[in-house]
Write a protein that holds these residues in place. Structure first.
Motif, PDB file in Angstrom:
ATOM      1  N   LYS A  80      -6.434  -0.205   4.839  1.00 34.63           N
ATOM      2  CA  LYS A  80      -7.115  -0.017   6.124  1.00 34.63           C
ATOM      3  C   LYS A  80      -7.144  -1.298   6.951  1.00 34.63           C
ATOM      4  O   LYS A  80      -7.218  -1.250   8.168  1.00 34.63           O
ATOM      5  CB  LYS A  80      -8.537   0.485   5.903  1.00 34.63           C
ATOM      6  N   LYS A 136     -14.154  -8.656   4.083  1.00 36.04           N
ATOM      7  CA  LYS A 136     -13.834  -7.377   3.440  1.00 36.04           C
ATOM      8  C   LYS A 136     -12.432  -7.410   2.834  1.00 36.04           C
ATOM      9  O   LYS A 136     -12.234  -6.994   1.694  1.00 36.04           O
ATOM     10  CB  LYS A 136     -13.931  -6.223   4.443  1.00 36.04           C
ATOM     11  N   LEU A 137     -11.469  -7.883   3.602  1.00 36.29           N
ATOM     12  CA  LEU A 137     -10.091  -7.956   3.101  1.00 36.29           C
ATOM     13  C   LEU A 137      -9.990  -8.983   1.981  1.00 36.29           C
ATOM     14  O   LEU A 137      -9.397  -8.723   0.933  1.00 36.29           O
ATOM     15  CB  LEU A 137      -9.117  -8.294   4.230  1.00 36.29           C
ATOM     16  N   SER A 140       0.831  -1.214   0.000  1.00 37.24           N
ATOM     17  CA  SER A 140       0.000   0.000   0.000  1.00 37.24           C
ATOM     18  C   SER A 140       0.861   1.257   0.000  1.00 37.24           C
ATOM     19  O   SER A 140       0.557   2.218  -0.715  1.00 37.24           O
ATOM     20  CB  SER A 140      -0.932   0.013   1.217  1.00 37.24           C
ATOM     21  N   LYS A 197      -7.116   0.956  -1.154  1.00 36.27           N
ATOM     22  CA  LYS A 197      -7.366   1.699   0.092  1.00 36.27           C
ATOM     23  C   LYS A 197      -8.060   0.809   1.126  1.00 36.27           C
ATOM     24  O   LYS A 197      -7.778   0.892   2.313  1.00 36.27           O
ATOM     25  CB  LYS A 197      -8.185   2.951  -0.180  1.00 36.27           C
ATOM     26  N   LYS A 198      -8.962  -0.049   0.657  1.00 36.75           N
ATOM     27  CA  LYS A 198      -9.633  -0.985   1.575  1.00 36.75           C
ATOM     28  C   LYS A 198      -8.604  -1.940   2.185  1.00 36.75           C
ATOM     29  O   LYS A 198      -8.628  -2.189   3.392  1.00 36.75           O
ATOM     30  CB  LYS A 198     -10.707  -1.789   0.842  1.00 36.75           C
ATOM     31  N   ALA A 237     -11.551  -7.569  -1.274  1.00 39.12           N
ATOM     32  CA  ALA A 237     -10.732  -6.507  -1.877  1.00 39.12           C
ATOM     33  C   ALA A 237      -9.475  -7.096  -2.515  1.00 39.12           C
ATOM     34  O   ALA A 237      -9.099  -6.717  -3.635  1.00 39.12           O
ATOM     35  CB  ALA A 237     -10.364  -5.463  -0.827  1.00 39.12           C
ATOM     36  N   GLN A 294      -9.891  -0.238  -4.160  1.00 41.24           N
ATOM     37  CA  GLN A 294      -9.728  -1.535  -3.506  1.00 41.24           C
ATOM     38  C   GLN A 294      -8.443  -1.554  -2.682  1.00 41.24           C
ATOM     39  O   GLN A 294      -8.400  -2.128  -1.592  1.00 41.24           O
ATOM     40  CB  GLN A 294      -9.722  -2.674  -4.545  1.00 41.24           C
TER      41      GLN A 294
END
Length: 178
Positions: A115, A134-135, A47, A111-112, A138, A109
């Motif tokens: 986080k 969620k992870l 990231s 950015k997800k 993404a 994606q």
């Protein structure tokens, strides 16, 4: 150097930056961060690398669009008279804008994933065993998008080469005759 040559050069180099940067990121950055010792560093470092690249990518897109508009303006006479030029310009515009949207979506994606880096992962686009949905979702999307982006960028480069071929004097004459 003429304005058209400058615009053509900027247009081509910015597409090359999009292609090369996305391919290097998918292979080099994402591949290397998957080897980090700490599972949480794998997505965090990826990231960070993509965030460093984002301003360059944004500048490349911006200059690509501006140079493209300059080229369209410079070739407006050919757009209406030379067979195939308007069609190719429209097609390339659609491919470029679709590729830009895919690139933007990949950034969203990313950015997800950023986080959620604390969950750890097997790699930048490979979730770990305990990853949340969620992870996992993404990363699953990013795994596909990281390869779709250089496909779109390469496609734009190929279409740009086709545009260049259409500007050869013999092709202009043939196109005007149709």
């Amino acid at each position: 150097m003429s304005g058209n040559l400058i615009a053509r050069s900027v247009h081509d180099l910015s597409a090359a930056a999009w292609f090369g940067g996305s391919l290097m990121g998918a292979i080099g950055l994402n591949g290397a961060t998957g080897k980090a010792m700490e599972r949480t560093d794998r997505t965090r470092l990826s990231s960070l690398g993509w965030k460093k690249w984002a301003p360059v990518q944004t500048a490349a897109f911006g200059s690509h669009i501006v140079a493209g508009l300059v080229l369209i303006q410079a070739n407006k006479g050919r757009l209406g008279t030379q067979h195939g030029v308007a069609r190719l310009t429209t097609y390339k515009t659609i491919v470029t804008l679709t590729g830009a949207a895919v690139t933007l979506y990949a950034g969203m994606q990313g950015k997800k994933v950023e986080k959620l880096y604390g969950q750890g992962a097997r790699g930048a686009t490979e979730p770990g065993s305990g990853a949340s949905s969620k992870l996992r979702d993404a990363q699953k999307r990013l795994k596909k998008l990281q390869w779709a982006i250089p496909v779109f960028a390469g496609w734009v480069i190929v279409l740009g080469a086709k545009e260049g071929e259409m500007q050869r004097p013999t092709n202009v004459v043939k196109g005007l005759g149709r």
